[in-house]
Design a protein around this motif. Structure first.
Motif, PDB file in Angstrom:
ATOM      1  N   ASP A 101     -26.204  76.233  44.263  1.00  0.00           N
ATOM      2  CA  ASP A 101     -27.324  75.596  44.951  1.00  0.00           C
ATOM      3  C   ASP A 101     -26.917  75.074  46.321  1.00  0.00           C
ATOM      4  O   ASP A 101     -27.684  75.104  47.274  1.00  0.00           O
ATOM      5  CB  ASP A 101     -27.854  74.414  44.123  1.00  0.00           C
ATOM      6  N   GLN A 102     -25.697  74.572  46.399  1.00  0.00           N
ATOM      7  CA  GLN A 102     -25.254  73.964  47.659  1.00  0.00           C
ATOM      8  C   GLN A 102     -24.881  74.994  48.722  1.00  0.00           C
ATOM      9  O   GLN A 102     -25.179  74.824  49.893  1.00  0.00           O
ATOM     10  CB  GLN A 102     -24.023  73.065  47.409  1.00  0.00           C
ATOM     11  N   PHE A 103     -24.187  76.033  48.303  1.00  0.00           N
ATOM     12  CA  PHE A 103     -23.588  76.932  49.282  1.00  0.00           C
ATOM     13  C   PHE A 103     -23.973  78.401  49.106  1.00  0.00           C
ATOM     14  O   PHE A 103     -23.506  79.259  49.839  1.00  0.00           O
ATOM     15  CB  PHE A 103     -22.057  76.808  49.239  1.00  0.00           C
ATOM     16  N   THR A 114     -18.279  75.439  53.386  1.00  0.00           N
ATOM     17  CA  THR A 114     -18.278  73.974  53.313  1.00  0.00           C
ATOM     18  C   THR A 114     -17.945  73.359  54.667  1.00  0.00           C
ATOM     19  O   THR A 114     -18.647  72.472  55.142  1.00  0.00           O
ATOM     20  CB  THR A 114     -17.224  73.505  52.290  1.00  0.00           C
ATOM     21  N   SER A 150     -23.726  73.913  40.441  1.00  0.00           N
ATOM     22  CA  SER A 150     -24.321  73.278  41.627  1.00  0.00           C
ATOM     23  C   SER A 150     -23.775  73.845  42.930  1.00  0.00           C
ATOM     24  O   SER A 150     -24.431  73.791  43.961  1.00  0.00           O
ATOM     25  CB  SER A 150     -24.176  71.758  41.562  1.00  0.00           C
TER      26      SER A 150
END
Ligand SMILES: Cc1cc2nc3c(=O)[nH]c(=O)nc-3n(C[C@H](O)[C@H](O)[C@H](O)COP(=O)(O)OP(=O)(O)OC[C@H]3O[C@@H](n4cnc5c(N)ncnc54)[C@H](O)[C@@H]3O)c2cc1C
Ligand code: SF4
Ligand code: SF4
Ligand code: SF4
Lengths: 268, 277, 368
Positions: free
Chosen positions: C332-334, C134, C329
């Motif tokens: 999907d993001q990371f 992140t 999610s």
């Protein structure tokens, strides 16, 4: 707003905004918090003019106020006209503490007949002039901001004043106390000790006073938005609290807040 | 060392032009010439506008790239920060950082027809797209702008309409509530679609406005045969960092600030319709 | 497998290792007793560790217990996670000062402590790696995290005990730490087996009283194998993210909304949650203002505030955001799950909501 925003560099400063402090029925705790701000307020004496009205009802008011801080609940007949007068003279009215916003601890008398209460407390109850219930200012006038707490937190008050002096409408955090408890690395007293803590349904603002000292929260700052009191009460029951104990927890400083009033009723 | 993505840069307020009641366009310019020179945005992107002492908000860039000196932002006064911005006068210094986010598919639209559909303040982020399309008018087929406002006095950029139409934009305006002088359409924007002679296979739709209005627009466009991948929406959520770190603007897997605000509808269709997601 | 460059260190030598780290300029932090729990704080000496203590964890409940041995690390993870050092709960990013014709930005001190984390469990190593994605590996880097992260020295501890709330085995994040550390300790009855994970880890050992390992390596391996067998809680992650995306209207969200307090505790204790807010904190004189970053949570209705209301106005929407983000999610993001199976959110939820149960219910395997 009471002052020019910090960014307005080529306009003149607004004239000193006038701040009025008014006391209604209360224990003075909030005013003590205010007096406790003396050093900070002295430092801004050239930016704000502060007028104190300790016994608001005793003298006729003059002039108008950019910001009024109202402490205490409306609980005597003459105070009804008084709060309306203060409102009419104020651009921005802030109530200080549980009394002014929800009737406070003295609103416990709303649960009983006021004459009975008077007879218990006073030797000559017939000399006491009082309203049958202790009412928040917002029952009578529009309130722009309610600062919660019994008493209020000095830092929250200073933050509100600083925000206004910077040209913004003040805001305060109102999320559950737990968020700040965890931000401050305090160990949860409910999970680690089984103490009946109201933090999960209580609005932040106190600075996490009680849990920092290993004590459960008594909700001096009143309900957080959308408090799930029923689920928390069920948890209290599971850790062994009696219905009566649970009822009393919800009948403390914010006994008139609708969510707490209703939860208390469920455990009668 | 990495510089702080949260850091605002001083910008001088050059102009404040009232648009409609409660909305004004602010012209701003970075104080440092180097920063102004290095600033390049694309239509549909936004800036974070910072008012020291009060806070920071996401605002679309309403000027087209290269349009005059500085940047223009059209702002509605709705809350803490925006209301405080209202009291600023030219010469005031505030903070800007950006540009952020994705852009309208102006390049991809070459050779095609484009329908821009705006509701209320949604015209602000579409304005640079209008300007960019018209600047190279010959590159595109038909260009429509469907615009809905609550009432005639709420329309933005009225003074520019004549220029836009002269340059080859077909403008259809509708209002929710007409006044005595109003001669145009009354009703919601998506209904204006029915007045267009669309060739769906060569049409791109770009829409910005309240989410319910955009959903209705999307359905209208898709019903008329436009592919879901040819419909673009610009979404709005609470934003604090604008760089995909703070988590506020998430919609399912998307960080709206970074992957959006402009999305092909197809990409967000699954989550956009979910209530409160 | 256990690293072959492993050595054996007497338990009494741990104090010297701590002293060594301080001498090299590190601020050593690790588990210690406070407020009836095992929390992270500064450690000057080894006897500040919760020696001879363990924890009993259940959904919504945590209790300290004495052990009948003198184990140094005989407990699972507590309420704190290492994110409190790498991503502080409250941090002034910079301050803004009014100048004659503008404002100036004053960056806070870049001189942050060089932390040595002592006692990082495998799940938490993975959690750090998740937050790295992140804060470090996206298009924008958070300089505050970066500064703290790149200086941190990590001493892992291989878990010798699992709490009832642990499910790292399901998430493939433990109990054995295999990478991401400078040193890793496995506690045996008489000594530590020390695996070396980096050059600077090896360098730190020079001069300390250690000896070559023999049979201890196999014994160390058995420690985590036993722990793995102890673990009772599981989370079936097959077909994530689809499972949750396809069940956004499941009745279970209403059910959990009746129990959830929206108190934010689960997100605060979660070692991967990264949501934060930045507030403007002006002074009374109107001369300075601070930009203050604080942990925030999708359970705070304010997080999704827009003019006109909250995008997630009820607890159902907020719990759904938390669970779908964590387990769906995030992938999907990371590219990884946002959950490392540490179990903190289960223990520290005041009403004992257990995400593994919620997922099981949604999956249908739990439906009566
Ligand atoms: C990509 C994007 C582009 C935008 N473009 C424009 C524009 O061109 N013109 C315009 O007038 N407005 C625009 N907005 C909306 C604008 O950001 C909000 O109106 C503004 O944040 C309200 O702030 P406030 O402090 O006045 O209101 P308050 O209600 O007091 O809000 C408090 C805080 O919540 C957050 N917030 C509130 N509403 C929104 C919102 N709608 N979106 C994001 N954060 C919000 C902000 O951090 C704000 O400071 C845009 C929003 C986004 C996300
Ligand atoms: S979701 Fe819960 S179990 Fe998973 S990493 Fe976060 S706190 Fe640990
Ligand atoms: S959205 Fe919720 S679950 Fe996701 S990182 Fe933020 S606080 Fe954690
Ligand atoms: S799941 Fe538990 S810890 Fe998380 S917000 Fe709900 S009640 Fe609080």
């Amino acid at each position: 707003m009471i002052a020019q925003p910090l960014t307005v560099l080529n306009t003149r400063r607004a004239p000193r905004p006038r701040l009025g402090v008014f006391k209604f029925a209360s224990c003075d705790g909030c005013q003590l918090s205010l007096l406790d701000c003396e050093d900070e307020l002295l430092a801004v004496a050239d930016r704000v003019e502060i007028a104190f009205f300790r016994e608001a009802t005793r003298r006729p008011l003059e002039g108008s106020f950019d910001v009024s801080l109202v402490e205490g609940s409306v609980s005597a007949p003459e105070q009804e006209a008084e709060i309306r007068d203060v409102r009419a003279r104020s651009r921005f009215l802030i109530t200080l503490g549980a009394c002014a916003s929800h009737g406070g601890i003295q609103a416990l008398r709303n649960f009983s007949r006021v004459d009975d209460a008077l007879a218990i407390v006073y030797a000559t109850p017939e000399t006491i002039s009082t309203l049958p219930s202790s009412r928040p200012a917002s029952d009578y006038v529009h309130v722009d901001l309610e600062l919660p707490g019994c008493p209020i937190n000095k830092r929250q008050l200073l933050s509100v004043l600083a925000q206004m002096l910077s040209g913004g409408k003040p805001r305060i955090d109102q999320h559950a106390l737990c968020l700040d408890c965890k931000r401050q690395n305090v160990v949860c007293v409910l999970v680690a000790h089984g103490s009946p803590c109201l933090g999960p349904v209580t609005s932040t603002g106190c600075g996490v006073l009680c849990p920092s000292y290993d004590r459960p929260c008594f909700s001096c700052f009143g309900p957080a938005p959308q408090p799930n009191t029923a689920s928390l009460a069920e948890r209290f029951q599971a850790i062994g609290l009696s219905a009566d104990h649970i009822r009393r927890l919800f009948q403390m400083f914010y006994n008139q807040a609708p969510e707490f009033l209703e939860e208390a009723r469920r455990h009668e | 060392m990495t510089s702080d993505p949260y850091c605002p840069h001083p910008a001088v307020l050059r102009s404040v032009e009232p648009e409609t009641p409660g909305v004004a366009t602010f012209g701003m310019e970075f104080q440092e010439p180097a920063r102004a020179a290095a600033f390049h945005h694309r239509p549909g992107q936004f800036n974070m506008v910072y008012l020291p002492g009060v806070g920071e908000v996401a605002i679309s860039i309403a000027s087209a790239p290269g349009e005059g000196v500085g940047l223009r932002h059209t702002i509605r006064f709705v809350g803490r920060v925006t209301n405080a911005l209202q009291s600023l006068r030219p010469g005031a210094v505030l903070g800007l950082r950006g540009p952020y986010g994705s852009a309208w598919p102006v390049e991809e639209a070459r050779g095609r027809d484009v329908v821009l559909v705006a509701g209320g303040l949604g015209l602000a982020p579409l304005r640079p797209a209008v300007k960019a399309l018209l600047a190279e008018r010959a590159q595109y087929g038909r260009l429509w702008l469907l615009y809905g406002a609550r009432q005639p006095s709420d329309r933005l950029y009225v003074a520019e309409y004549a220029d836009w139409e002269r340059a080859g934009l077909e403008l259809l305006v509708t209002v929710d509530r007409a006044d005595a002088s109003w001669r145009g359409a009354v009703g919601i924007v998506p209904l204006l679609f029915r007045k267009l002679a669309l060739d769906p296979s060569r049409t791109l739709v770009l829409t910005c406005g309240p989410e319910v209005m955009m959903r209705a627009t999307v359905h209208e466009a898709i019903d008329r045969g436009v592919a879901a991948s040819d419909v673009y929406v610009s979404l709005e959520r609470n934003m604090q960092c604008a760089v995909g770190l703070c988590g506020h603007c998430q919609l399912g897997p998307e960080f709206l600030c970074m992957n959006g605000p402009v999305f092909p509808y197809e990409r967000v269709a699954r989550f956009l319709g979910k209530e409160h997601f | 497998m256990v690293n072959t460059s492993a050595v054996v260190m007497e338990k009494s030598e741990l104090g010297n290792l701590i002293a060594r780290l301080w001498a090299e300029g590190y601020t050593v932090v690790g588990p210690t007793l406070a407020q009836g729990a095992i929390v992270f704080d500064e450690l000057r000496t080894a006897d500040q560790l919760p020696i001879g203590w363990t924890d009993e964890q259940e959904p919504g409940s945590y209790r300290l217990k004495r052990r009948d041995d003198g184990a140094y690390f005989g407990y699972a993870v507590g309420p704190h996670s290492w994110k409190k050092y790498l991503f502080p709960a409250r941090l002034t990013l910079f301050s803004i000062e009014r100048t004659a014709d503008s404002f100036a930005v004053h960056q806070g001190s870049t001189d942050v402590p060089r932390y040595a984390f002592l006692g990082v469990r495998s799940c938490d190593l993975h959690a750090i790696a998740v937050q790295d994605r992140t804060f470090l590996h996206g298009p924008y880097v958070d300089p505050h995290y970066e500064r703290r992260r790149e200086r941190a020295f990590i001493i892992a501890v291989q878990c010798g005990t699992a709490a009832s709330t642990c499910f790292c085995a399901s998430m493939n994040t433990g109990p054995r730490a295999t990478q991401g550390f400078d040193l890793a300790l496995t506690e045996l009855p008489e000594a530590f087996v020390v695996e070396v994970g980096s050059e600077r880890g090896g360098a730190l050992l020079v001069g300390l009283n250690v000896r070559a390992a023999n049979g201890e390596i196999e014994a160390a391996h058995q420690v985590t194998e036993t722990t793995k067998r102890q673990m009772t809680r599981t989370l079936d992650t097959s077909d994530m993210p689809a499972l949750l995306y396809e069940n956004l209207d499941h009745a279970r969200w209403d059910d959990v909304a009746g129990r959830c307090l929206s108190c934010t505790n689960c997100t605060m204790v979660c070692p991967t949650c990264f949501c934060h807010s930045v507030d403007e904190v002006p002074d009374l004189l109107g001369e300075r203002s601070e930009r203050v970053r604080q942990w925030d949570s999708c359970f705070n209705p304010e997080l999704s505030h827009v003019a006109g209301g909250s995008t997630r106005p009820d607890i159902r929407a907020r719990y759904r955001q938390w669970l779908t983000h964590k387990l769906a999610s995030w992938i999907d993001q990371f590219g990884v799950s946002g959950c490392v199976g540490c179990g903190r959110c289960i223990t520290w939820c005041p009403v004992g909501i257990d995400l593994t149960e919620e997922v099981a219910a949604i999956r249908g395997s739990d439906r009566a």
